[in-house]
Design an enzyme around this catalytic site. Structure first.
Site, PDB file in Angstrom:
ATOM      1  N   ALA A 280       0.834  -1.207   0.000  1.00 41.95           N
ATOM      2  CA  ALA A 280       0.000   0.000   0.000  1.00 41.95           C
ATOM      3  C   ALA A 280       0.875   1.266   0.000  1.00 41.95           C
ATOM      4  O   ALA A 280       1.970   1.246   0.556  1.00 41.95           O
ATOM      5  CB  ALA A 280      -0.916  -0.013   1.212  1.00 41.95           C
ATOM      6  N   PRO A 281       0.407   2.343  -0.650  1.00 42.48           N
ATOM      7  CA  PRO A 281      -0.897   2.514  -1.290  1.00 42.48           C
ATOM      8  C   PRO A 281      -1.017   1.979  -2.703  1.00 42.48           C
ATOM      9  O   PRO A 281      -2.032   2.169  -3.349  1.00 42.48           O
ATOM     10  CB  PRO A 281      -1.075   4.029  -1.268  1.00 42.48           C
ATOM     11  CG  PRO A 281       0.320   4.569  -1.374  1.00 42.48           C
ATOM     12  CD  PRO A 281       1.178   3.611  -0.595  1.00 42.48           C
ATOM     13  N   GLY A 282       0.028   1.330  -3.230  1.00 42.23           N
ATOM     14  CA  GLY A 282      -0.129   0.569  -4.460  1.00 42.23           C
ATOM     15  C   GLY A 282       0.587   1.069  -5.684  1.00 42.23           C
ATOM     16  O   GLY A 282       0.460   0.480  -6.758  1.00 42.23           O
ATOM     17  N   GLY A 283       1.385   2.122  -5.561  1.00 46.01           N
ATOM     18  CA  GLY A 283       2.058   2.646  -6.743  1.00 46.01           C
ATOM     19  C   GLY A 283       3.000   1.658  -7.394  1.00 46.01           C
ATOM     20  O   GLY A 283       3.016   1.507  -8.623  1.00 46.01           O
ATOM     21  N   LYS A 284       3.797   0.953  -6.596  1.00 49.84           N
ATOM     22  CA  LYS A 284       4.753  -0.004  -7.168  1.00 49.84           C
ATOM     23  C   LYS A 284       4.054  -1.269  -7.643  1.00 49.84           C
ATOM     24  O   LYS A 284       4.445  -1.856  -8.651  1.00 49.84           O
ATOM     25  CB  LYS A 284       5.848  -0.303  -6.143  1.00 49.84           C
ATOM     26  CG  LYS A 284       6.656   0.931  -5.737  1.00 49.84           C
ATOM     27  CD  LYS A 284       7.689   0.610  -4.693  1.00 49.84           C
ATOM     28  CE  LYS A 284       8.338   1.873  -4.148  1.00 49.84           C
ATOM     29  NZ  LYS A 284       7.364   2.689  -3.355  1.00 49.84           N
ATOM     30  N   ASP A 302      -0.469  -5.898   2.742  1.00 47.14           N
ATOM     31  CA  ASP A 302      -0.201  -4.804   3.665  1.00 47.14           C
ATOM     32  C   ASP A 302      -0.794  -5.179   5.010  1.00 47.14           C
ATOM     33  O   ASP A 302      -1.812  -5.872   5.082  1.00 47.14           O
ATOM     34  CB  ASP A 302      -0.779  -3.474   3.180  1.00 47.14           C
ATOM     35  CG  ASP A 302      -0.118  -2.293   3.887  1.00 47.14           C
ATOM     36  OD1 ASP A 302       0.899  -1.800   3.366  1.00 47.14           O
ATOM     37  OD2 ASP A 302      -0.593  -1.895   4.961  1.00 47.14           O
ATOM     38  N   ASP A 328       0.648  -9.679   7.753  1.00 50.45           N
ATOM     39  CA  ASP A 328       1.926  -9.254   8.303  1.00 50.45           C
ATOM     40  C   ASP A 328       3.012 -10.098   7.660  1.00 50.45           C
ATOM     41  O   ASP A 328       3.147 -11.293   7.941  1.00 50.45           O
ATOM     42  CB  ASP A 328       1.923  -9.444   9.821  1.00 50.45           C
ATOM     43  CG  ASP A 328       3.207  -8.949  10.481  1.00 50.45           C
ATOM     44  OD1 ASP A 328       4.178  -8.655   9.756  1.00 50.45           O
ATOM     45  OD2 ASP A 328       3.242  -8.869  11.724  1.00 50.45           O
ATOM     46  N   ASP A 348       9.490  -3.279  -0.127  1.00 53.19           N
ATOM     47  CA  ASP A 348       9.626  -1.836   0.090  1.00 53.19           C
ATOM     48  C   ASP A 348       9.463  -1.638   1.593  1.00 53.19           C
ATOM     49  O   ASP A 348       8.381  -1.365   2.091  1.00 53.19           O
ATOM     50  CB  ASP A 348       8.561  -1.083  -0.708  1.00 53.19           C
ATOM     51  CG  ASP A 348       8.713   0.423  -0.601  1.00 53.19           C
ATOM     52  OD1 ASP A 348       9.738   0.877  -0.047  1.00 53.19           O
ATOM     53  OD2 ASP A 348       7.807   1.145  -1.048  1.00 53.19           O
ATOM     54  N   CYS A 401      13.147   3.982   1.531  1.00 50.71           N
ATOM     55  CA  CYS A 401      13.259   5.411   1.201  1.00 50.71           C
ATOM     56  C   CYS A 401      14.053   6.107   2.301  1.00 50.71           C
ATOM     57  O   CYS A 401      13.699   7.187   2.773  1.00 50.71           O
ATOM     58  CB  CYS A 401      11.888   6.046   1.003  1.00 50.71           C
ATOM     59  SG  CYS A 401      10.733   5.849   2.371  1.00 50.71           S
TER      60      CYS A 401
END
Length: 459
Positions: A280-284, A302, A328, A348, A401
């Site tokens: 989430a939120p799902g961009g990748k 998620d 999880d 990520d 990140c």
């Protein structure tokens, strides 16, 4: 309906909720605007003020303290943020001085702090009479907590100034074109026809960088899935996991990123099983399926049900499919992974976020040094547990990140030492610092957010 505040009062209230009350920037802004409708122009200005106060709080707070005869009492702290909003306009925006002062002073009455009008008026006018007298020391001028500055200096001493400066700037608005709908060049022309100046991102296959940010509602065909808002560094993840050239037997290779068109009909991609473990939120997740023509078998996880709903909404807008599970990923699977394991896994990982401060300046105010140890443990658990779900000859991409080696290369070094059959693969990132294990981008150095990437192969 909540009392309608002018833009300065709104910005002061939201900033106070973020910095003093601990709300996330996105949640505070979204909640406020849900309760109090504003025109797009006013909403944009409120957001500019809130982001500005969050970015430059250290500097603005130091200047405010030189102007105040005595500190604002705790019960009236929102008045302090009214002053910060006023100072941000005068120091960092081209707002007309008379308008900046008058509208900021009027915010006091709107916030039921009528007594503070003379205080704010006096401070702002004294600042305008002698702005050079409001000098702040170097520590305040960079507007970063001491521990964040020290951590970045320890990791990247030669890039410290560039990173801190970039963290305080407005980042560019980056788009990812949905390659299933049209090529990037075609969407660039559509933008141009709508009067939106933009250029192709030199480091992303599907990326576009707008000359000026705009509301997503102004982007042509956004609701129909033509594009998504995503920074260059985040877009590169899918390129590394799914480069444009795949070998038929998906052998482990040194991955290159040739400048070739995506072959959406590649049978290898159609049969790939892919896990996005913190999706989430799902961009990748969406970018993965765009590069696979929506034909890969993708599982997206998620830990949060609410965030899984965001993920579902993202995929729905882009007309893409994935099996979404609230789970999880540090634990034994509660979903149904393929018996033979996944071909590709993307982690990520939850991290400090110190590479995306320019987009999320509230990180400066909410992150604590003690968080890093907790996050390191979660990252290690994700690596160990998900490694078990990767098939032999599969490829895992670990990314964060963050710009901290403890969360990045040092995390991978420890993983490789304790994991038989794990190998760090060579990756060809288009613009980064090449490390012994993986690659690192730095804001202010690589024209994108700060991300770490490491490809891991299983023998």
């Amino acid at each position: 309906m909540a009392k309608h505040l002018n833009t300065r009062a709104a910005a002061a209230k939201i900033s106070w909720q973020i910095i003093d009350k601990g709300q996330s920037l996105d949640a505070a802004i979204n909640t406020f605007f849900e309760q109090s409708p504003y025109s797009p122009q006013d909403r944009g200005f409120v957001q500019e003020l809130v982001y500005g106060v969050c970015r430059w709080y250290g500097e603005l707070d130091a200047v405010a303290n030189t102007l105040l005869k005595s500190p604002i009492r705790n019960k009236d702290r929102i008045v302090h943020f009214v002053l910060l909003v006023g100072l941000y306009q005068l120091r960092h925006l081209d707002t007309a001085e008379h308008a900046g002062v008058a509208e900021t002073v009027s915010a006091c009455k709107q916030l039921d702090k009528q007594w503070a009008k003379n205080v704010i008026n006096g401070c702002l006018r004294n600042y305008l009479r002698a702005p050079d007298n409001s000098h702040v020391d170097d520590a305040a001028s960079v507007s970063h907590p001491d521990w964040i500055k020290a951590a970045i200096k320890s990791a990247w001493p030669e890039h410290l100034a560039a990173i801190l400066n970039a963290n305080n700037q407005r980042p560019p608005m980056c788009l990812r074109v949905n390659s299933r709908q049209q090529p990037r060049d075609q969407y660039l022309q559509i933008l141009a026809d709508e009067g939106l100046a933009a250029k192709a991102d030199p480091y992303s296959d599907d990326g576009i960088i707008l000359d000026q940010a705009c509301a997503v509602t102004a982007l042509p065909n956004f609701d129909d899935g033509a594009c998504s808002v995503q920074d260059t560094a985040a877009q590169i993840a899918a390129q590394l996991l799914l480069p444009n050239t795949e070998l038929p037997n998906t052998e482990l290779v040194d991955i290159e990123l040739p400048n070739t068109e995506l072959r959406n009909t590649d049978p290898v991609r159609k049969n790939l099983t892919i896990l996005d473990a913190c999706a989430a939120p799902g961009g990748k997740t969406a970018h993965i399926q765009e590069r696979c023509n929506n034909e890969a078998r993708v599982h997206a996880l998620d830990i949060s049900e609410r965030r899984c709903q965001q993920l579902e909404s993202t995929l729905s807008r882009l007309q893409l499919q994935a099996d979404i599970h609230v789970a999880d990923a540090t634990k034994t699977p509660t979903w149904n992974p393929p018996q033979e394991g996944y071909d590709r896994i993307l982690i990520d990982a939850p991290c400090s976020g110190l590479g995306v401060i320019r987009r999320h300046p509230d990180i400066k105010h909410h992150r604590r040094p003690s968080d890093i140890d907790t996050l390191e443990l979660i990252q290690a658990q994700l690596l160990d547990q998900l490694w078990l779900q990767l098939k032999p000859d599969g490829v895992m991409l670990y990314m964060t990140c963050s710009v901290l080696p403890k969360e990045n290369e040092k995390q991978i070094i420890k993983f490789l030492k304790r994991t038989k059959g794990a190998q760090a693969l060579t990756l060809a990132h288009p613009n980064s610092l090449s490390l012994e294990h993986g690659a690192q981008t730095l804001p202010g150095v690589h024209s994108m957010d700060g991300f770490y990437y490491c490809l891991l192969g299983k023998h």
